[in-house]
Design a protein around this motif. Structure first.
Motif, PDB file in Angstrom:
ATOM      1  N   ASP A 218       0.830  -1.202   0.000  1.00 40.69           N
ATOM      2  CA  ASP A 218       0.000   0.000   0.000  1.00 40.69           C
ATOM      3  C   ASP A 218       0.867   1.256   0.000  1.00 40.69           C
ATOM      4  O   ASP A 218       0.550   2.246  -0.673  1.00 40.69           O
ATOM      5  N   LEU A 219       1.980   1.213   0.730  1.00 42.46           N
ATOM      6  CA  LEU A 219       2.873   2.367   0.754  1.00 42.46           C
ATOM      7  C   LEU A 219       3.532   2.583  -0.605  1.00 42.46           C
ATOM      8  O   LEU A 219       3.692   3.723  -1.063  1.00 42.46           O
ATOM      9  N   ASP A 220       3.922   1.480  -1.278  1.00 43.34           N
ATOM     10  CA  ASP A 220       4.517   1.609  -2.608  1.00 43.34           C
ATOM     11  C   ASP A 220       3.519   2.218  -3.600  1.00 43.34           C
ATOM     12  O   ASP A 220       3.869   3.104  -4.387  1.00 43.34           O
ATOM     13  N   SER A 221       2.269   1.728  -3.560  1.00 45.99           N
ATOM     14  CA  SER A 221       1.253   2.278  -4.456  1.00 45.99           C
ATOM     15  C   SER A 221       0.991   3.750  -4.158  1.00 45.99           C
ATOM     16  O   SER A 221       0.858   4.577  -5.071  1.00 45.99           O
ATOM     17  N   LEU A 222       0.945   4.087  -2.871  1.00 44.22           N
ATOM     18  CA  LEU A 222       0.718   5.486  -2.505  1.00 44.22           C
ATOM     19  C   LEU A 222       1.881   6.365  -2.941  1.00 44.22           C
ATOM     20  O   LEU A 222       1.682   7.488  -3.423  1.00 44.22           O
ATOM     21  N   SER A 223       3.106   5.871  -2.811  1.00 44.85           N
ATOM     22  CA  SER A 223       4.276   6.644  -3.232  1.00 44.85           C
ATOM     23  C   SER A 223       4.251   6.887  -4.744  1.00 44.85           C
ATOM     24  O   SER A 223       4.573   7.985  -5.211  1.00 44.85           O
ATOM     25  N   ASP A 224       3.861   5.854  -5.524  1.00 44.29           N
ATOM     26  CA  ASP A 224       3.774   6.030  -6.976  1.00 44.29           C
ATOM     27  C   ASP A 224       2.727   7.075  -7.342  1.00 44.29           C
ATOM     28  O   ASP A 224       2.948   7.927  -8.219  1.00 44.29           O
ATOM     29  N   GLN A 225       1.581   7.043  -6.688  1.00 44.61           N
ATOM     30  CA  GLN A 225       0.546   8.039  -6.969  1.00 44.61           C
ATOM     31  C   GLN A 225       1.006   9.443  -6.609  1.00 44.61           C
ATOM     32  O   GLN A 225       0.726  10.406  -7.328  1.00 44.61           O
ATOM     33  N   ILE A 226       1.727   9.563  -5.503  1.00 47.81           N
ATOM     34  CA  ILE A 226       2.219  10.881  -5.094  1.00 47.81           C
ATOM     35  C   ILE A 226       3.259  11.392  -6.090  1.00 47.81           C
ATOM     36  O   ILE A 226       3.291  12.586  -6.424  1.00 47.81           O
ATOM     37  N   ASP A 227       4.131  10.493  -6.605  1.00 45.92           N
ATOM     38  CA  ASP A 227       5.126  10.905  -7.597  1.00 45.92           C
ATOM     39  C   ASP A 227       4.448  11.405  -8.869  1.00 45.92           C
ATOM     40  O   ASP A 227       4.862  12.410  -9.461  1.00 45.92           O
ATOM     41  N   VAL A 228       3.405  10.699  -9.309  1.00 46.89           N
ATOM     42  CA  VAL A 228       2.687  11.131 -10.506  1.00 46.89           C
ATOM     43  C   VAL A 228       2.030  12.490 -10.285  1.00 46.89           C
ATOM     44  O   VAL A 228       2.087  13.387 -11.135  1.00 46.89           O
ATOM     45  N   GLU A 229       1.411  12.660  -9.129  1.00 43.57           N
ATOM     46  CA  GLU A 229       0.754  13.935  -8.825  1.00 43.57           C
ATOM     47  C   GLU A 229       1.768  15.063  -8.708  1.00 43.57           C
ATOM     48  O   GLU A 229       1.535  16.181  -9.191  1.00 43.57           O
ATOM     49  N   ALA A 230       2.922  14.785  -8.085  1.00 40.03           N
ATOM     50  CA  ALA A 230       3.954  15.814  -7.970  1.00 40.03           C
ATOM     51  C   ALA A 230       4.487  16.207  -9.346  1.00 40.03           C
ATOM     52  O   ALA A 230       4.741  17.386  -9.613  1.00 40.03           O
ATOM     53  N   GLY A 231       4.654  15.223 -10.253  1.00 40.50           N
ATOM     54  CA  GLY A 231       5.088  15.553 -11.603  1.00 40.50           C
ATOM     55  C   GLY A 231       4.072  16.400 -12.338  1.00 40.50           C
ATOM     56  O   GLY A 231       4.431  17.314 -13.087  1.00 40.50           O
ATOM     57  N   ALA A 232       2.785  16.100 -12.128  1.00 40.63           N
ATOM     58  CA  ALA A 232       1.749  16.911 -12.769  1.00 40.63           C
ATOM     59  C   ALA A 232       1.738  18.332 -12.226  1.00 40.63           C
ATOM     60  O   ALA A 232       1.523  19.293 -12.971  1.00 40.63           O
ATOM     61  N   LEU A 233       1.992  18.485 -10.941  1.00 40.47           N
ATOM     62  CA  LEU A 233       2.026  19.831 -10.361  1.00 40.47           C
ATOM     63  C   LEU A 233       3.214  20.637 -10.857  1.00 40.47           C
ATOM     64  O   LEU A 233       3.154  21.862 -10.956  1.00 40.47           O
TER      65      LEU A 233
END
Length: 242
Positions: free
Chosen positions: A162-177
């Motif tokens: 769950d932490l790995d999946s959450l980290s991937d989602q946060i990386d994608v969101e940070a790249g979009a920002l």
């Protein structure tokens, strides 16, 4: 009409009485379970403290018997708590919990046997029984420990995934920002003035040219003496003549 009203009131009163009795029974049952749980915890704490004291105060077979009981109880209680707390979040632990219940039957039998042997006055008999009791205790505790650590590893693995999946989602969101830093925003520009159309022959008149700064402005009305004379104009008569 009156009889119907009285019947409805009686039914409502009976319903309130039943609900009140049910709530009272539930409250009393919950309080009783809470008291029983508190008493059981206190009894276990007292027994564990007594076993630790016997382990230190009674050397030899009697002290080892107390140590075996303490090891068995500690392992079984820890595994029970881990499985019961984990099954609420992971239903696949129900099978492990069923295996533990079967293991608990052997654990209780061994604990009862060890408790009876604590008061055995024949030290030679205790020494003879110790190897077999030690082996049974080790087998049961190893099985309990295996279930407990497997359940903990499973929960830790799920948390890591769950932490790995959450980290991937946060990386994608940070790249979009941060997308604005890679593509510059287009600059706004004023529209160019339209080119006049001279094909129709109609154009706007040019604005009057400004006079040089050294040339004084001409007055719109000049004095009579300064007005230009033209051949077709009559000479002005002098004043006072008729």
């Amino acid at each position: 009409m009156v009889e119907a009203v009285i019947t409805v009131i009686a039914l409502l009163f009976l319903l309130f009485v039943v609900l009140g009795a049910y709530a009272t029974v539930k409250v009393i049952g919950a309080a009783k379970r809470g008291v029983d749980r508190t008493v059981s915890q206190a009894r276990r704490a007292v027994e564990d403290t007594t076993l630790r004291a016997r382990t230190l105060a009674q050397p030899g077979p009697a002290g080892e018997i107390a140590q075996l009981r303490l090891t068995l109880r500690t392992s079984m209680r820890a595994t029970q708590d881990a499985l019961h707390s984990g099954v609420t979040e992971d239903e696949s632990l129900k099978e492990s919990l069923g295996l533990f219940e079967r293991l608990s039957v052997h654990g209780r039998e061994l604990d009862d046997e060890l408790r009876r042997l604590e008061s055995e006055p024949d030290k030679r008999t205790l020494s003879t029984r110790l190897p077999e009791l030690r082996e049974r205790t080790e087998r049961i505790t190893q099985s309990a420990d295996s279930l407990r650590w497997a359940a903990r590893d499973r929960a830790r693995r799920f948390a890591a995934d769950d932490l790995d999946s959450l980290s991937d989602q946060i990386d994608v969101e940070a790249g979009a920002l941060r997308h604005w830093t890679t593509e510059p925003r287009p600059t706004a520009s004023w529209p160019e003035a339209p080119t006049p159309d001279t094909s129709s022959g109609q154009t706007w008149p040019e604005p009057p040219q400004s006079r040089p700064a050294s040339e004084p402005p001409r007055s719109a009305i000049a004095p009579p003496g300064q007005r230009p004379a033209y051949p077709w104009q009559k000479k002005p008569r002098p004043e006072g003549t008729t």
